[in-house]
Write an enzyme that holds these catalytic residues in place. Structure first.
Site, PDB file in Angstrom:
ATOM      1  N   ASP A 245       0.919  -1.103  -0.220  1.00 26.98           N
ATOM      2  CA  ASP A 245      -0.038  -0.149  -0.141  1.00 26.98           C
ATOM      3  C   ASP A 245       0.844   1.327  -0.001  1.00 26.98           C
ATOM      4  OD1 ASP A 245      -2.252  -1.735   0.221  1.00 26.98           O
ATOM      5  OD2 ASP A 245      -1.841  -1.957   2.486  1.00 26.98           O
ATOM      6  N   GLU A 246       2.008   1.338  -0.574  1.00 28.37           N
ATOM      7  CA  GLU A 246       2.982   2.335  -0.636  1.00 28.37           C
ATOM      8  C   GLU A 246       2.576   3.482  -1.737  1.00 28.37           C
ATOM      9  OE1 GLU A 246       3.834  -0.711  -1.249  1.00 28.37           O
ATOM     10  OE2 GLU A 246       5.258  -1.318   0.673  1.00 28.37           O
TER      11      GLU A 246
ATOM     12  N   GLY B 102      -4.187  -4.426  -4.413  1.00 26.72           N
ATOM     13  CA  GLY B 102      -5.183  -3.536  -4.959  1.00 26.72           C
ATOM     14  C   GLY B 102      -4.432  -2.272  -5.175  1.00 26.72           C
ATOM     15  N   HIS B 103      -4.392  -1.761  -6.521  1.00 24.43           N
ATOM     16  CA  HIS B 103      -3.912  -0.539  -6.759  1.00 24.43           C
ATOM     17  C   HIS B 103      -5.091   0.584  -7.062  1.00 24.43           C
ATOM     18  CE1 HIS B 103       0.153  -2.375  -8.023  1.00 24.43           C
ATOM     19  NE2 HIS B 103       0.233  -2.275  -6.836  1.00 24.43           N
TER      20      HIS B 103
ATOM     21  N   LEU C  31      -9.374  -0.931   7.648  1.00 21.23           N
ATOM     22  CA  LEU C  31      -8.726   0.144   8.030  1.00 21.23           C
ATOM     23  C   LEU C  31      -7.194  -0.213   8.242  1.00 21.23           C
ATOM     24  CD1 LEU C  31     -10.542   2.356  10.802  1.00 21.23           C
ATOM     25  CD2 LEU C  31     -10.131   3.086   8.447  1.00 21.23           C
TER      26      LEU C  31
ATOM     27  N   SER D   1       5.531  12.177  -4.344  1.00 22.15           N
ATOM     28  CA  SER D   1       4.123  12.470  -4.528  1.00 22.15           C
ATOM     29  C   SER D   1       3.403  12.986  -3.583  1.00 22.15           C
ATOM     30  CB  SER D   1       3.411  11.065  -5.192  1.00 22.15           C
ATOM     31  OG  SER D   1       2.747  10.351  -3.990  1.00 22.15           O
TER      32      SER D   1
HETATM   33  P1  IMP Z   1      -2.711 -13.017   2.035  1.00 20.94           P
HETATM   34  O1  IMP Z   1      -1.541 -12.217   1.041  1.00 20.94           O
HETATM   35  O2  IMP Z   1      -3.938 -12.667   1.522  1.00 20.94           O
HETATM   36  O3  IMP Z   1      -2.331 -14.438   2.155  1.00 20.94           O
HETATM   37  O4  IMP Z   1      -2.370 -11.943   3.470  1.00 20.94           O
HETATM   38  C1  IMP Z   1      -1.330 -12.272   4.139  1.00 20.94           C
HETATM   39  C2  IMP Z   1      -0.831 -10.868   4.623  1.00 20.94           C
HETATM   40  O5  IMP Z   1      -0.266  -9.833   3.636  1.00 20.94           O
HETATM   41  C3  IMP Z   1      -1.879 -10.054   5.517  1.00 20.94           C
HETATM   42  O6  IMP Z   1      -1.299  -9.311   6.516  1.00 20.94           O
HETATM   43  C4  IMP Z   1      -2.438  -9.180   4.269  1.00 20.94           C
HETATM   44  O7  IMP Z   1      -3.060  -8.085   4.989  1.00 20.94           O
HETATM   45  C5  IMP Z   1      -1.133  -8.680   3.877  1.00 20.94           C
HETATM   46  N1  IMP Z   1      -1.261  -8.326   2.302  1.00 20.94           N
HETATM   47  C6  IMP Z   1      -1.519  -9.113   1.144  1.00 20.94           C
HETATM   48  N2  IMP Z   1      -1.628  -8.339   0.218  1.00 20.94           N
HETATM   49  C7  IMP Z   1      -1.541  -7.093   0.679  1.00 20.94           C
HETATM   50  C8  IMP Z   1      -1.396  -5.792  -0.105  1.00 20.94           C
HETATM   51  O8  IMP Z   1      -1.407  -5.595  -1.338  1.00 20.94           O
HETATM   52  N3  IMP Z   1      -1.344  -4.533   0.531  1.00 20.94           N
HETATM   53  C9  IMP Z   1      -1.042  -4.612   1.979  1.00 20.94           C
HETATM   54  N4  IMP Z   1      -1.157  -5.632   2.493  1.00 20.94           N
HETATM   55  C10 IMP Z   1      -1.387  -7.070   2.012  1.00 20.94           C
END
Ligand code: IMP
Length: 430
Positions: A13-14, A40-41, A306, A415
């Site tokens: 989420d950067e 998710g972008h 959140l 940004s």
């Molecule tokens: P999973 O990838 O759904 O197995 O989740 C494992 C961990 O990675 C959890 O803490 C999720 O919240 C985190 N996570 C997975 N994808 C993202 C992302 O795109 N952004 C932020 N955290 C992510």
């Protein structure tokens, strides 16, 4: 022409999507190399606001070839929906190619992800529930189904028959839930294959022809380094390698072919899901960082959860630079700090009597460290209109420069808002 990897250097989420959208203009090929629709972008451009989960962010430029590479795990239903949504908004997906080697997220993966999370109780990871971990586990166990298999009736039936027998035993005997129907799943996934057939191909020649022709190539990261399966805050990680090495592995290119690694860092830190977060904060400063009610609100794009928020952690940032060979820094969301009177940066950890300048490998220990902070004055002035680094308030320039010094790489991009234009290019990055 450069081959550039743009990777998340924190817990995801950067704001990578925003930057890929910006940089994709210069690329001729954009490759999404790992992860799945757990990512998710949010991309805001002249065509509107889009939430991309699997499709590379180069999709908005009809001149760019977009590849979903072999390292990605794909929920075909989600991909079909995403493609349909883009087409309905007037975005062509004609140049979207999906590696036939990429693995499929099957219905039992999603079910098992949720059942395993429930079974973990207070030890839960906080996964996105998209079946990502179980899909990568099957890939490694060599029981996965690949996207290319969806195009071959006999292969799909044979593989699915063998896999479902085992999965259904686990589902019914261990978790006490209904088995998954072979007949329905086979027909459904065959149909998904038909719908995606025009996109599914061997992407190896596409990628390597572009490299041979010296075309600019952008490798688009998902998730972040601290969620790396090997180097992240295990077990509170995702199941893939989201960094620069993962970019090479997932895309099928050699490490010597990468010209630059851009590390994307938020000007502060956020995390979704469980796990240690040394600089996490609450209270009024946290409210500033959360930006609730604005387009920058710290809410997960995929899950709507959140995000946890905290100050910039330079210990973790330096670690991410070392793991990925980051040579260029992109700082995102600097404007979020516009109303913070004082800003803290964690420059080290106190662990009992010892000071550390690297993160302990074990989460139980990382959970015990106390951040050592240095404080910098805020600038208390809007920056969202600024387009040149030297037009930023002095205190903002000082803050960004200090971050780069601590990270240990040169500044490339800052940004200051969600729009493509709200970007300061401090150095040529592509
Ligand atoms: P999973 O990838 O759904 O197995 O989740 C494992 C961990 O990675 C959890 O803490 C999720 O919240 C985190 N996570 C997975 N994808 C993202 C992302 O795109 N952004 C932020 N955290 C992510």
């Amino acid at each position: 022409m450069p081959v550039v990897a743009l990777i998340g250097a924190q817990w995801g989420d950067e704001g990578k999507g925003h930057l890929v959208d910006l940089l994709a203009n210069k690329a001729r090929l954009v490759i999404r190399y790992g992860g799945g629709n757990n990512a998710g972008h949010t991309v805001v451009n002249h065509l509107g606001t889009f939430k991309l989960h699997l499709v590379p962010s180069g999709i908005f430029d009809p001149g760019i070839v977009n590849v979903i590479a072999s390292g990605v795990v794909i929920d075909p239903e989600a991909l079909i929906k995403e493609i349909a949504g883009l087409e309905a908004s007037g975005v062509s997906t004609a140049k979207l190619f999906v590696s036939e080697r990429a693995h499929v997220v099957m219905p039992y993966h999603m079910l098992l992800d949720q059942l395993q999370e429930d079974a973990r109780g207070i030890g839960k990871i906080g996964t996105t529930g998209r079946g990502i971990g179980p899909a990568y586990a099957d890939k490694m166990s060599r029981t996965g189904i690949r996207i290319g298999d969806l195009l071959h009736e006999e292969t799909l039936l044979n593989r699915l028959t063998a896999v479902l027998e085992e999965k259904n035993r686990v589902l019914t005997r261990l978790y006490n839930v209904k088995p998954i129907s072979l007949h329905d799943t086979y027909l459904r996934y065959l149909e998904f294959g038909r719908q995606l057939a025009e996109h599914i191909t061997d992407v190896h020649p596409i990628i390597h022809r572009a490299l041979e022709k010296d075309l600019p190539v952008l490798l688009e990261g998902a998730q972040g380094t601290l969620l790396d399966i090997d180097h992240g805050t295990y077990p509170y990680v995702t199941s893939s390698p989201p960094g620069a090495a993962g970019a090479c592995q997932g895309a099928g290119i050699g490490p010597t072919q990468l010209d630059s690694v851009i590390g994307v860092f938020k000007a502060y830190t956020t995390r979704v899901g469980e796990g240690p977060f040394p600089t996490e904060i609450d209270g009024p400063d946290a409210d500033i960082l959360r930006q609730i009610g604005t387009p920058w609100a710290e809410v997960g794009v995929t899950t709507g959860r959140l995000r946890r928020v905290g100050w910039f952690d330079a210990v973790l940032a330096r670690y991410a630079t070392q793991i990925n060979g980051i040579d260029t820094v992109a700082i995102t969301k600097l404007d979020v700090l516009d109303t913070a009177p004082t800003i803290k940066i964690c420059t080290g950890y106190q662990l009992h009597e010892t000071q550390l300048d690297y993160p302990p490998a074990t989460v139980a220990v990382l959970g015990q460290v106390e951040p050592i902070y240095e404080e910098m004055p805020g600038w208390m002035t809007p920056t969202t209109h600024v387009r040149h680094f030297h037009d930023l308030p002095d205190a903002a320039q000082a803050y960004v420069s200090r971050l780069c010094q601590l990270i240990g790489a040169r500044l490339g991009i800052v940004s200051v808002g969600p729009d493509r234009e709200q970007t300061i290019i401090a150095a040529e990055v592509f």
